[in-house]
Design an enzyme around this catalytic site. Structure first.
Site, PDB file in Angstrom:
ATOM      1  N   ASN A 197       0.876  -1.172   0.000  1.00 42.61           N
ATOM      2  CA  ASN A 197       0.000   0.000   0.000  1.00 42.61           C
ATOM      3  C   ASN A 197       0.911   1.219   0.000  1.00 42.61           C
ATOM      4  O   ASN A 197       1.726   1.365   0.904  1.00 42.61           O
ATOM      5  CB  ASN A 197      -0.883  -0.020   1.264  1.00 42.61           C
ATOM      6  N   GLY A 198       0.787   2.045  -1.043  1.00 39.90           N
ATOM      7  CA  GLY A 198       1.639   3.230  -1.109  1.00 39.90           C
ATOM      8  C   GLY A 198       2.123   3.456  -2.524  1.00 39.90           C
ATOM      9  O   GLY A 198       1.551   2.924  -3.478  1.00 39.90           O
ATOM     10  N   GLU A 248     -19.842  12.687  -4.798  1.00 38.38           N
ATOM     11  CA  GLU A 248     -19.095  11.465  -4.483  1.00 38.38           C
ATOM     12  C   GLU A 248     -19.904  10.201  -4.713  1.00 38.38           C
ATOM     13  O   GLU A 248     -19.379   9.224  -5.238  1.00 38.38           O
ATOM     14  CB  GLU A 248     -18.680  11.470  -2.997  1.00 38.38           C
ATOM     15  N   HIS A 266     -22.126  35.881  -9.811  1.00 43.79           N
ATOM     16  CA  HIS A 266     -20.839  36.017 -10.498  1.00 43.79           C
ATOM     17  C   HIS A 266     -20.476  34.756 -11.286  1.00 43.79           C
ATOM     18  O   HIS A 266     -19.313  34.400 -11.386  1.00 43.79           O
ATOM     19  CB  HIS A 266     -19.736  36.347  -9.493  1.00 43.79           C
ATOM     20  N   LYS A 321     -11.345   5.570   0.976  1.00 38.23           N
ATOM     21  CA  LYS A 321     -11.619   6.251   2.238  1.00 38.23           C
ATOM     22  C   LYS A 321     -10.356   6.874   2.823  1.00 38.23           C
ATOM     23  O   LYS A 321     -10.390   7.957   3.386  1.00 38.23           O
ATOM     24  CB  LYS A 321     -12.184   5.223   3.221  1.00 38.23           C
TER      25      LYS A 321
HETATM   26  C1  G6P Z   1     -10.830  10.887   1.050  1.00 35.71           C
HETATM   27  C2  G6P Z   1     -12.179  10.452   1.567  1.00 35.71           C
HETATM   28  C3  G6P Z   1     -12.942  11.671   2.090  1.00 35.71           C
HETATM   29  C4  G6P Z   1     -12.118  12.384   3.153  1.00 35.71           C
HETATM   30  C5  G6P Z   1     -10.729  12.744   2.630  1.00 35.71           C
HETATM   31  C6  G6P Z   1      -9.822  13.231   3.749  1.00 35.71           C
HETATM   32  O1  G6P Z   1     -10.979  11.665  -0.082  1.00 35.71           O
HETATM   33  O2  G6P Z   1     -12.917   9.809   0.539  1.00 35.71           O
HETATM   34  O3  G6P Z   1     -14.165  11.255   2.639  1.00 35.71           O
HETATM   35  O4  G6P Z   1     -12.781  13.539   3.538  1.00 35.71           O
HETATM   36  O5  G6P Z   1     -10.098  11.596   2.063  1.00 35.71           O
HETATM   37  O6  G6P Z   1      -9.616  12.185   4.643  1.00 35.71           O
HETATM   38  P1  G6P Z   1      -9.282  12.335   6.169  1.00 35.71           P
HETATM   39  O7  G6P Z   1      -9.214  10.912   6.674  1.00 35.71           O
HETATM   40  O8  G6P Z   1      -7.952  13.020   6.246  1.00 35.71           O
HETATM   41  O9  G6P Z   1     -10.353  13.110   6.813  1.00 35.71           O
END
Ligand code: G6P
Length: 611
Positions: A99-100, A491, A507, A606
């Site tokens: 992952n990364g 989303e 605007h 997520k």
């Molecule tokens: C992703 C998720 C969003 C979330 C964002 C920031 O884009 O789909 O739902 O707001 O990351 O994530 P965090 O865990 O830093 O709030």
């Protein structure tokens, strides 16, 4: 972004790994794969969801008490069987899930190609697994040393589980940037991107730190740094139970999480708002309160929905505590040479606590000597560990990819922070402070009242589910709400939606308005009420359809808007929490009516652990 899970122990690994993948699927879901080690290493991969992988392995050899599995969110290379993990090195010695992002994969790949390596996938991960093998074979090294050498050569982020065919009873887990948790069972270990696949097996965990490598056998774990120092593992107990990460009878996690908001908000302020309403205790901020009270500037850093909470934070902190606030996207802040003074306070907001851009921004702020604090949901995640102080939101696990309860609890924390700093600085009166804290206590029941009218929103959703563009308008505290409402719809339903400050409508966005265009207006009774009413008239004059989120009993709204959803009355600062909930439900119902995958919308993940 990408979920990884590993197992080593006495049991059959397959069911543990598949269940683990299902729990982690929210992190990425374009392909999945599994490797089971039992004399030989059997690898199965499939494009699509974990359920496709399950079908794919039917009738195959899935025996083995050591294994690893991966659910992918594509970065390098399209979703395909070949690009899915696990990846195996050319000589078959090493198998790996990742992952990364390996940023310097191109030069490394060229070097390996010159040494006879031929690549089967387009991924950066296959470069890493071959690099490990290259060192292993060239230097006649142990697998552990070969892994360390390779990790010292790569630039980028990784959470890794690695196996080697010559040490089949050992798994290697390494981390830099992307999270990894190791669960400690009875003669067994579980490895995962977060605690959700582990919780049903054990509550004892070790959070792997950056540049750490765990060498794991079924009855022994050795922790070292990548540069080969022995380390003492820190075992922690998880405060999480399995019910919190299951759907509990709801059709989708997102719906469950929307309906959990009376409780999550209560958990956020419980024990913090004093019973006499005279103060708010945020224990996690105690040691940085002097810096907060003296701050010349607060910079809020966040991404996505958390950034919208941050924008509300700006409005709230400037209003109540009279401290100038800037709100920055992590991805911008980290590269734009921002001005950071030593007495600045940097506030990072993140649900997951793992967002790569927010973490990178924290690092920059810390190196500049600022006081860096956090608001996070996931206990023990990287951001709380990287900051000097902070506040947990206590929203509980959020599984639906579109953030709901995490947002409203972040806003609740920011409201409490702004109020308490304001009270201590005397920038608000004690009377105003107490009136607002009293109103906080009513919020859970007011949310329940809103949730009882879920059907009203379903009916509105039916009218507009086939429309392709939406506009969301709000002013003051309700402008960030408009942004968040539009983002939710975008989303999960893939409808183009834009949030705007209502005053800016003329605007630009006004050019879009025609008889087909629905405009969601947050038009509660506050200082902007008359102005927003005029904006609504302007929309009506162009035959747009108005869905108004209004204050209970506002008769004028019924005359102006096509649909009115009423909110219980509260303090203006708390309206955003209430006003967000119907917008979450509207987006949810529209997405369901359009047949979209609400919990795992296309292309999203997520936890965004890559840039
Ligand atoms: C992703 C998720 C969003 C979330 C964002 C920031 O884009 O789909 O739902 O707001 O990351 O994530 P965090 O865990 O830093 O709030």
């Amino acid at each position: 972004m990408c979920g990884i899970v590993g197992y080593i122990g006495k049991k059959e690994a397959y069911p543990i790994l598949i269940n683990g993948l299902k729990r982690l699927e929210y992190r990425g879901y374009d392909s999945a794969g599994i490797a089971l080690i039992n004399g030989e290493t059997n690898i199965y991969k499939s494009i699509g969801r974990v359920s496709e992988l399950e079908k794919h392995v039917e009738g195959k050899n899935i025996k083995g008490s050591v294994g690893m599995a991966h659910t992918r969110w594509a970065t390098h290379g399209v979703p395909s069987d070949a690009n899915a993990h696990p990846h195996q090195s050319q000589g078959g010695y090493f198998t790996l899930i990742h992952n990364g992002i390996i940023e310097n994969y191109n030069p490394l790949k060229t070097k390996l190609q010159k040494n006879g390596y031929v690549f089967k996938s387009e991924t950066d991960t296959e470069v890493l697994v071959n690099l490990i093998e290259f060192f292993y074979l060239k230097g006649d090294l142990t697998p552990e040393i070969a892994i360390k050498l390779a990790l010292e050569k790569v630039i980028g982020a990784y959470g890794l589980v690695i196996s080697c065919s010559v040490t089949p009873q050992t798994l290697y887990a390494a981390r830099k940037g992307s999270p990894l948790v190791i669960g400690l069972g009875n003669e067994e270990y579980f490895i995962a991107s977060d605690a959700s696949p582990i919780i049903e097996h054990t509550k004892s965990v070790i959070y792997l730190e950056n540049n750490h490598l765990a060498i794991i056998e079924k009855n022994q774990l050795t922790l070292k740094s990548v540069d080969n120092y022995m380390l003492e593992p820190k075992v922690q107990e998880l405060d999480l139970d399995i019910g919190q990460i299951e759907k509990g009878g709801y059709e989708h996690f997102m719906l469950k999480e929307i309906f959990e908001q009376p409780d999550s908000i209560l958990d956020t302020f419980r024990g913090r708002v004093a019973s006499d309403f005279k103060s708010i205790k945020l224990g996690g901020l105690h040691k940085v309160m002097p810096q907060l009270l003296a701050a010349k500037k607060i910079t809020i850093i966040a991404c996505g929905t958390s950034w919208h909470a941050g924008l509300l934070g700006e409005y709230l902190i400037e209003e109540y505590a009279r401290i100038p606030v800037e709100v920055e996207y992590g991805s911008e802040f980290r590269y734009r040479n921002p001005i950071i003074e030593k007495d600045d306070v940097i506030l990072a907001i993140s649900q997951s606590g793992e967002t790569a851009d927010t973490l990178a921004a924290i690092d920059i702020a810390q190196r500049a000597g600022a006081t860096v604090i956090g608001i996070c949901n996931v206990v023990g995640s990287s951001i709380p560990r990287a900051t000097v102080a902070g506040v947990y939101t206590h929203a509980g696990p959020e599984i639906g990819v579109a953030s709901t309860k995490a947002f409203t609890t972040q806003v609740m924390v920011l409201t409490m922070m702004a109020l308490e700093i304001g009270r201590r600085k005397a920038t608000i009166s004690q009377e105003q402070f107490e009136a607002t804290t009293r109103a906080i206590v009513d919020i859970p029941n007011q949310i329940k009242e809103i949730l009882l009218k879920n059907e009203e929103l379903k009916e509105i959703a039916k009218v507009y589910a086939t429309i392709n563009d939406f506009l969301y308008l709000g002013r003051g505290y309700n402008f960030p709400v408009a942004l968040e409402g539009a983002l939710k719809l975008k989303e999960i339903s893939y409808i183009h939606a834009e949030g705007y400050p209502a005053g800016e409508m003329k605007h630009g966005p006004i050019a879009l308005i025609d008889e087909k265009m629905p405009i969601v207006v947050i038009a509660t009774k506050d200082q902007f009420y008359e102005k927003i009413l005029s904006n609504m008239q302007e929309v009506k004059a162009r035959k747009g359809k108005v869905i108004a989120i209004a204050t209970k009993g506002d008769l004028l709204m019924n005359q102006t808007a096509d649909h009115v959803f009423e909110l219980p009355e509260t303090s203006p600062a708390l309206v955003p929490i209430l006003a967000t909930i119907p917008l979450q439900l509207l987006a949810y119902h529209i997405a369901v009516l359009r047949g979209c995958d609400v919990d795992q919308p296309r292309n999203l993940a997520k936890s965004v652990t890559v840039e």
